[in-house]
Motif scaffolding. Structure first.
Motif, PDB file in Angstrom:
ATOM      1  N   UNK A 106       0.831  -1.195   0.000  1.00 52.01           N
ATOM      2  CA  UNK A 106       0.000   0.000   0.000  1.00 52.01           C
ATOM      3  C   UNK A 106       0.872   1.254   0.000  1.00 52.01           C
ATOM      4  N   UNK A 107       0.345   2.398  -0.453  1.00 52.83           N
ATOM      5  CA  UNK A 107       1.127   3.634  -0.433  1.00 52.83           C
ATOM      6  C   UNK A 107       1.660   3.950   0.964  1.00 52.83           C
ATOM      7  N   UNK A 108       2.936   4.285   1.036  1.00 46.16           N
ATOM      8  CA  UNK A 108       3.637   4.663   2.260  1.00 46.16           C
ATOM      9  C   UNK A 108       3.855   3.509   3.228  1.00 46.16           C
ATOM     10  N   UNK A 109       3.482   2.300   2.855  1.00 46.55           N
ATOM     11  CA  UNK A 109       3.734   1.151   3.722  1.00 46.55           C
ATOM     12  C   UNK A 109       5.219   0.826   3.765  1.00 46.55           C
ATOM     13  N   UNK A 110       5.666   0.306   4.914  1.00 41.99           N
ATOM     14  CA  UNK A 110       7.042  -0.203   5.006  1.00 41.99           C
ATOM     15  C   UNK A 110       7.205  -1.499   4.223  1.00 41.99           C
ATOM     16  N   UNK A 111       6.090  -2.169   3.985  1.00 38.74           N
ATOM     17  CA  UNK A 111       6.135  -3.514   3.412  1.00 38.74           C
ATOM     18  C   UNK A 111       6.034  -3.433   1.890  1.00 38.74           C
ATOM     19  N   UNK A 112       7.125  -3.040   1.283  1.00 37.38           N
ATOM     20  CA  UNK A 112       7.182  -2.894  -0.164  1.00 37.38           C
ATOM     21  C   UNK A 112       7.346  -4.242  -0.852  1.00 37.38           C
ATOM     22  N   UNK A 113       7.371  -4.202  -2.172  1.00 38.67           N
ATOM     23  CA  UNK A 113       7.536  -5.424  -2.947  1.00 38.67           C
ATOM     24  C   UNK A 113       8.883  -6.074  -2.775  1.00 38.67           C
ATOM     25  N   UNK A 114       9.895  -5.308  -2.334  1.00 33.77           N
ATOM     26  CA  UNK A 114      11.212  -5.837  -2.010  1.00 33.77           C
ATOM     27  C   UNK A 114      11.589  -5.352  -0.614  1.00 33.77           C
ATOM     28  N   UNK A 115      12.264  -6.161   0.182  1.00 33.68           N
ATOM     29  CA  UNK A 115      12.533  -5.797   1.577  1.00 33.68           C
ATOM     30  C   UNK A 115      13.600  -4.711   1.705  1.00 33.68           C
TER      31      UNK A 115
END
Length: 282
Positions: A106-115
């Protein structure tokens, strides 16, 4: 400092049963994340889950309250696109609240598609560009060797990313330096984006390649927890770096995903999601 969980007095079968239950939760949570976000890499999430669960819920030494504890074992997910499985594992292990998993992609989430190690506790290094994780892991293992430290370094690579030359430079260095604290797990599901590994750039005989570079090599069923645990828990010492070729199934546990390259980054529809969750509960 605490370890991931105590093992004293438990049989291998009891330990494996515990790990297996964690793996079931990780699979279900990772699939839900991909479904809700409408993006991700479920096939590779599911093939790597059992190795991740074996590491974090049996083999590795770490403290989620102190992610940079100097004596911790180090883990690198080189196939950095498998974040559904990685984030689910880290949350279940206590590195951040499980509720945060709902923010995946989600936008601004720490949990991006790559760590990203600068945002997510428990992540040792940023990965995603394939072939980068192994050189970093070798560097960490060299540091342990120089410092005479007793922490271990674990890495999971995809098999497709072993077509990258940087891995073999790192493997040659690890073999030369006899980095016995280094363990590589190859998620050998034989599929990469769009095709099979052997149809793209063949890797076989993979075991002979690593032996030629000075590694000890063991080939196992990557979904057999009881086979994985003794290789990861330190009870099987090795004087050279260890390569575990874990023969896995892309999309493991979901009938319509298994061994299908299209699920490398496919997203289930509502009907497929419901069927998949039932199968994972079976």
């Amino acid at each position: 400092m605490p370890e991931s969980r105590p093992r004293s007095g438990q049989t291998l079968a009891e330990r494996a049963a515990f790990v297996r239950e964690q793996a079931r939760w990780i699979r279900k949570r990772a699939l839900r994340m991909v479904f809700d976000a409408r993006q991700g890499h479920p096939g590779g999430d599911l093939s790597a889950t059992d190795a991740l669960a074996a590491l974090y819920f049996d083999a590795m030494r770490y403290d989620p309250a102190d992610p940079r504890w100097v004596a911790r074992d180090r883990f690198i997910l080189s196939k950095g696109h498998a974040t559904g499985a990685l984030y689910s594992t880290l949350a279940l292990a206590g590195f951040f609240p499980q509720e945060e998993l709902t923010t995946y992609m989600q936008p601004l989430s720490r949990l991006n598609g790559h760590p990203n190690r600068n945002k997510i506790p428990g992540v040792e290094t940023n990965t995603g560009p394939l072939g980068h994780g192994m050189p970093v892991a070798v560097g960490i293992a060299i540091a342990a060797q120089i410092d005479k430290a007793d922490y271990r370094t674990f890495i999971i690579t995809g098999d497709g990313e072993l077509q990258e030359g940087s891995n073999w430079e790192a493997a040659m260095t690890a073999g030369h330096r006899k980095l016995s604290s280094l363990t590589l797990i190859v998620d050998r599901n034989r599929l990469q984006q769009g095709a099979g590994t052997e149809d793209t750039v063949g890797l076989d005989p993979l075991d002979d390649k690593f032996r030629a570079f000075g590694w000890d090599v063991v080939e196992v069923d990557g979904h057999d927890i009881e086979a994985l645990l003794p290789l990861l828990d330190g009870s099987t010492p090795h004087e050279r770096p260890l390569c575990i070729i874990a023969n896995t199934v892309k999309g493991k546990g979901i009938s319509f995903m298994e061994n299908k390259a299209s699920w490398h980054h496919g997203v289930p529809n509502a009907e497929q999601y419901e069927q998949a969750m039932k199968e994972l509960d079976a």
